[in-house]
Design a protein around this motif. Structure first.
Motif, mmCIF file in Angstrom:
data_model
loop_
_atom_site.group_PDB
_atom_site.id
_atom_site.type_symbol
_atom_site.label_atom_id
_atom_site.label_comp_id
_atom_site.label_asym_id
_atom_site.label_seq_id
_atom_site.Cartn_x
_atom_site.Cartn_y
_atom_site.Cartn_z
ATOM 1 N N HIS A 192 -23.102 -13.018 66.046
ATOM 2 C CA HIS A 192 -23.349 -12.985 64.610
ATOM 3 C C HIS A 192 -24.835 -13.176 64.293
ATOM 4 C CE1 HIS A 192 -19.440 -12.532 62.893
ATOM 5 N NE2 HIS A 192 -18.936 -13.630 63.419
ATOM 6 N N VAL A 193 -25.464 -14.130 64.945
ATOM 7 C CA VAL A 193 -26.840 -14.492 64.601
ATOM 8 C C VAL A 193 -27.849 -13.535 65.220
ATOM 9 C CG1 VAL A 193 -28.601 -16.284 64.823
ATOM 10 C CG2 VAL A 193 -26.237 -16.917 64.275
ATOM 11 N N HIS A 194 -27.697 -13.242 66.499
ATOM 12 C CA HIS A 194 -28.710 -12.469 67.221
ATOM 13 C C HIS A 194 -28.306 -11.013 67.456
ATOM 14 C CE1 HIS A 194 -31.034 -16.099 68.065
ATOM 15 N NE2 HIS A 194 -29.907 -16.680 68.450
ATOM 16 N N GLY A 195 -27.045 -10.696 67.254
ATOM 17 C CA GLY A 195 -26.555 -9.356 67.527
ATOM 18 C C GLY A 195 -25.899 -9.274 68.891
ATOM 19 N N SER A 196 -24.917 -8.415 68.992
ATOM 20 C CA SER A 196 -24.175 -8.278 70.246
ATOM 21 C C SER A 196 -24.934 -7.491 71.304
ATOM 22 C CB SER A 196 -22.826 -7.600 69.977
ATOM 23 O OG SER A 196 -23.025 -6.331 69.364
ATOM 24 N N ARG A 197 -26.075 -6.928 70.949
ATOM 25 C CA ARG A 197 -26.909 -6.207 71.923
ATOM 26 C C ARG A 197 -28.083 -7.058 72.393
ATOM 27 N NH1 ARG A 197 -23.700 -1.857 73.164
ATOM 28 N NH2 ARG A 197 -22.661 -1.167 71.254
ATOM 29 N N SER A 198 -28.129 -8.298 71.944
ATOM 30 C CA SER A 198 -29.278 -9.160 72.215
ATOM 31 C C SER A 198 -29.205 -9.763 73.616
ATOM 32 C CB SER A 198 -29.338 -10.283 71.185
ATOM 33 O OG SER A 198 -28.213 -11.146 71.318
ATOM 34 N N TRP A 199 -30.373 -10.225 74.107
ATOM 35 C CA TRP A 199 -30.381 -10.936 75.388
ATOM 36 C C TRP A 199 -29.639 -12.265 75.268
ATOM 37 C CZ3 TRP A 199 -32.370 -15.796 75.533
ATOM 38 C CH2 TRP A 199 -33.333 -16.153 74.564
ATOM 39 N N GLN A 200 -29.656 -12.842 74.057
ATOM 40 C CA GLN A 200 -28.938 -14.107 73.868
ATOM 41 C C GLN A 200 -27.433 -13.928 74.079
ATOM 42 O OE1 GLN A 200 -31.245 -12.865 71.762
ATOM 43 N NE2 GLN A 200 -32.547 -14.484 70.918
#
Length: 374
Positions: A192-200
């Motif tokens: 939700h916060v960083h996106g599902s494509r993010s490194w996080q």
């Protein structure tokens, strides 16, 4: 999915319910990783070597509509479609008091047993002599959503993922016939916060994968492990959003704005719904579908809808296509408006969830069918 596990544990009420060809066992751990969509996991399986080994044999199944946690938890916990269990969205109308209910927070919500009166799989398993344990954060114990959808389990509170694995292992070891449910919500939060494509997101999936590998090593050899999710996710850039705070024509005739940015549920003034459908469809074009409640019910989006449930569904429901969302910066909480990763609609990325089966290392049994006590 949960009725399938109950069937394999020998719970007579669910005899014949298994649709995943699971082995018959006496102990099982079911792990629900919030937001771990099947397609996202497959695309980014490099972060999950343990799960990747089992993906070729995994089942890709739809989580139901809308693709949101409260609805999926109702389906998961009862084995019923949303039209029966009645958890039909993140934020829906309670027709008896004409007020929106947030089915996640359950703040000032109705009696959860009245709202969802059907028995749960956990209750049936307990009645059949299976020791059922739910492992999750302390604030889930006795919450409205837990009571509505997942009642019947003994609760084991644990904060970190490692602590939850330890609690699950202890619970499954403690009983000869056991069903343990472990919930983890951080993949969804990070998405939700960083996106599902993010490194996080990838880092969080790596942590989950390592914990699941540890779980599989530590449970007794005769234990079945099943990993699933409640929904997937799509990333929606803020420039791909419509803000209803600046769209008075789209709010004309709307009494309550329910749902969430990928699946709005509009509760309208009497007689306003048909005109509102036309106004909305002209404004959003092919970026969304705008449907009347009756059409959704007739087409089976919620499964068969019980009479007590129908009024909870929006008079008009807007489901978003592609990378698009609709917010209301004046009515929605700021943290909701800011989210990058979203779900609720009908894209494959949101609908498809995995059912990953990690079979017992040994000790599969022909489980006797045990009827309900009493």
């Amino acid at each position: 999915m949960l009725p399938s596990v109950a069937d394999r544990l020998g719970v007579r009420r669910y005899s014949g319910a298994d649709v995943f060809d699971l082995p018959e066992v006496r102990r099982a751990v079911v792990v629900l990783v919030d937001g771990l969509g099947h397609d996202l996991l497959r695309e980014r399986s490099g972060h999950a070597p343990f799960l990747r080994r089992h993906l070729p044999d995994a089942h890709r199944v739809p989580c139901g509509f809308p693709t949101t946690t409260a609805t999926s938890m109702g389906t998961f916990g009862t084995g019923l479609p949303p039209g029966a269990h009645g958890l039909v969205g993140m934020q829906v109308l309670d027709p008896q008091v004409d007020r929106l209910v947030n089915e996640l927070s359950w703040e000032d919500g109705p009696d959860p047993r009245r709202w969802q009166p059907h028995g749960t799989v956990f209750e049936a398993a307990e009645n059949a002599g299976v020791e059922v344990t739910m492992v999750g954060p302390h604030y889930f114990e006795g919450s409205g959503l837990t009571t509505a959808a997942l009642r019947g389990a003994r609760f084991a509170s644990a904060r970190t993922l490692e602590d939850r694995v330890d609690a699950a292992v202890a619970a499954v070891r403690a009983a000869p016939r056991a069903l343990v449910y472990l919930y983890w919500g951080e993949v969804d939060k990070v998405g939700h916060v960083h996106g599902s494509r993010s490194w996080q997101w990838g880092d969080e999936v790596e942590s989950v994968d390592q914990a699941l590998a540890a779980l599989s090593r530590q449970v007794p050899d005769d234990t079945l492990i099943v990993v699933t999710a409640d929904h997937g996710m799509v990333d929606v850039p803020h420039e791909h959003r419509l803000d209803l705070a600046h769209e008075p024509d789209l709010m004309a005739g709307v009494r309550h704005l329910g749902g969430e940015p990928r699946c709005l549920q509009l509760y309208t003034l009497e007689g306003a719904a048909p005109d509102l459908v036309q106004v909305w469809q002209e404004r959003v074009g092919d970026r969304a579908r705008v449907l009347l409640r009756d059409q959704l019910v007739d087409e089976g989006w919620f499964g068969p809808v019980e009479g007590r449930v129908a009024g909870r569904i929006g008079d008009v429901v807007v489901t978003m296509n592609e990378s698009f969302a609709v917010v209301h910066s004046g009515l929605m909480r700021a943290e909701i408006v800011r989210l990058l990763g979203l779900h609720g609609s009908t894209s494959d990325a949101e609908l498809a969830v995995p059912v990953i089966v990690v079979p017992p290392r040994r000790g599969v049994v022909r489980a006797s069918r045990v009827g309900d006590r009493g």
